[in-house]
Design an enzyme around this catalytic site. Structure first.
Site, short mmCIF file in Angstrom:
data_model
loop_
_atom_site.label_atom_id
_atom_site.label_comp_id
_atom_site.label_asym_id
_atom_site.label_seq_id
_atom_site.Cartn_x
_atom_site.Cartn_y
_atom_site.Cartn_z
N ASP A 263 1.37 37.87 9.59
CA ASP A 263 1.46 36.68 9.71
C ASP A 263 2.58 37.47 11.31
O ASP A 263 3.68 36.83 11.84
CB ASP A 263 2.50 36.53 8.62
CG ASP A 263 1.99 34.73 7.66
OD1 ASP A 263 0.92 34.01 8.75
OD2 ASP A 263 2.13 34.89 6.88
N GLN B 158 2.50 33.20 1.50
CA GLN B 158 2.76 31.59 1.45
C GLN B 158 3.91 31.05 2.05
O GLN B 158 5.08 31.36 0.73
CB GLN B 158 1.84 30.37 1.06
CG GLN B 158 2.41 29.04 1.87
CD GLN B 158 2.01 29.18 3.66
OE1 GLN B 158 1.11 29.30 3.45
NE2 GLN B 158 2.64 28.58 4.56
N LYS C 34 -6.00 27.71 5.00
CA LYS C 34 -6.57 29.14 5.67
C LYS C 34 -7.33 29.43 5.22
O LYS C 34 -8.29 30.25 5.90
CB LYS C 34 -5.21 29.65 5.39
CG LYS C 34 -4.03 29.54 6.14
CD LYS C 34 -2.68 30.12 5.34
CE LYS C 34 -1.75 29.50 6.37
NZ LYS C 34 -0.12 29.86 6.11
N1 GUN Z 1 4.97 28.48 6.30
C1 GUN Z 1 5.49 27.57 7.40
N2 GUN Z 1 4.56 28.68 8.06
C2 GUN Z 1 4.14 29.38 7.72
C3 GUN Z 1 3.69 30.72 8.22
O1 GUN Z 1 2.71 30.83 8.84
N3 GUN Z 1 2.64 31.58 7.39
C4 GUN Z 1 3.48 31.45 6.24
N4 GUN Z 1 3.17 32.45 5.56
N5 GUN Z 1 3.98 30.64 5.56
C5 GUN Z 1 4.56 29.63 6.08
#
Ligand code: GUN
Length: 280
Positions: A118, A95, A51
């Site tokens: 998100d 995350q 990211k």
């Molecule tokens: N863990 C698995 N997929 C995601 C996601 O799309 N965003 C976040 N923040 N954590 C995750």
């Protein structure tokens, strides 16, 4: 049979976002994304690094907060509140998963609705459920983007979603419904999964079970979207779909890796740019 190249579609979208970011910079507007990771889950570390790398590529500044596993919920929420008020931060992402002693819903809902890139907060999920979109969850939004990019018709089609998670299964079902698909949601307690998948024009699998979807479960000409990220018996990365045997039967299929994964990150950048545009 067409393999949907998520890597390429995501790269194309990142180029468009880069141009938008540069235009904003000309007006002295800089975009920032705060990325919070708690503990040392190795998969989370890889996602966070990817990211940050994608942010750098399009010119979004990323601010990483790597917190120890012992961080309390209160400390985490205090940090989020500080970032909610930080003008340099347009988006905030925690995350997942967070360590067990922390309530992930409380943490996600502490993020300002405007910075919830998100799209997991009750507010943004509620807006999604009523068709009044705020920030959309990245993986579901990426799936719709890919299908439209390929010119795949959704309206009137029967879509079978396997998995009912808050991150993918539930929100992608709502988005497909809004696109006028007939949607069936299957999950671990569904008896006779194959009965349902055999009726599907579009299958979206998001369960995290290697090779769950086999060729005998797929109608000829179906569209297959594989959201799984699993390891096969040899430790190789694979999706939920038995790609080798399913691919020859379908009209379109997303590979793993190089399918849905890169789209998720591109949509995160898209949401971050959107929050900044809305603020200005
Ligand atoms: N863990 C698995 N997929 C995601 C996601 O799309 N965003 C976040 N923040 N954590 C995750």
């Amino acid at each position: 049979m067409n393999i949907i190249n998520g890597k390429e579609i995501a790269a194309e979208l990142r180029m468009q976002l880069k141009e938008k970011v540069e235009k904003l910079k000309e007006k002295n507007i800089h975009i920032g994304l705060a990325v919070i990771i708690v503990g040392d889950n190795p998969a989370s570390r890889i996602y966070v690094n990817n990211k940050k790398k994608a942010c750098a590529e399009v010119g979004i500044e990323s601010f990483e907060y790597a917190l120890p596993a012992e961080t309390t919920q209160e400390e985490l929420i205090n940090l989020i509140e500080k970032l909610n008020n930080d003008k340099k931060v347009n988006g905030i992402l925690v995350q997942l998963p967070v360590p067990k002693h922390i309530d992930d819903k409380a943490v996600i809902n502490a993020i300002s609705v405007k910075k919830d890139v998100d799209g997991f907060s009750h507010n943004n999920m509620g807006k999604l459920a009523t068709g009044d979109y705020g920030l959309l969850p990245c993986t579901p939004a990426g799936i719709i983007y890919m299908l439209k990019h390929e010119g795949i018709q959704i309206a009137g089609k029967h879509c079978v979603v396997i998995g009912r998670s808050n991150i993918v299964g539930k929100p992608v079902s709502l988005l497909m419904l809004d696109e006028n698909a007939t949607v069936t949601i299957c999950h671990s307690k569904t008896p006779n999964l194959k009965y349902h998948t055999l009726q599907a024009d579009i299958i979206i699998s998001a369960v995290g079970h290697a090779k769950l979807v086999t060729a005998d479960m797929v109608k000829k000409g179906a569209v297959i979207v594989d959201v799984g990220m699993n390891k096969d018996e040899n430790g190789k990365l694979c999706g939920d779909v038995d790609f080798e045997n399913v691919a020859p039967k379908c009209s379109y299929i997303t590979p793993v890796p190089g399918g849905v994964g890169p789209m998720t990150i591109a949509m995160l950048l898209n949401n971050t740019v959107k929050t900044c545009e809305q603020e200005n």
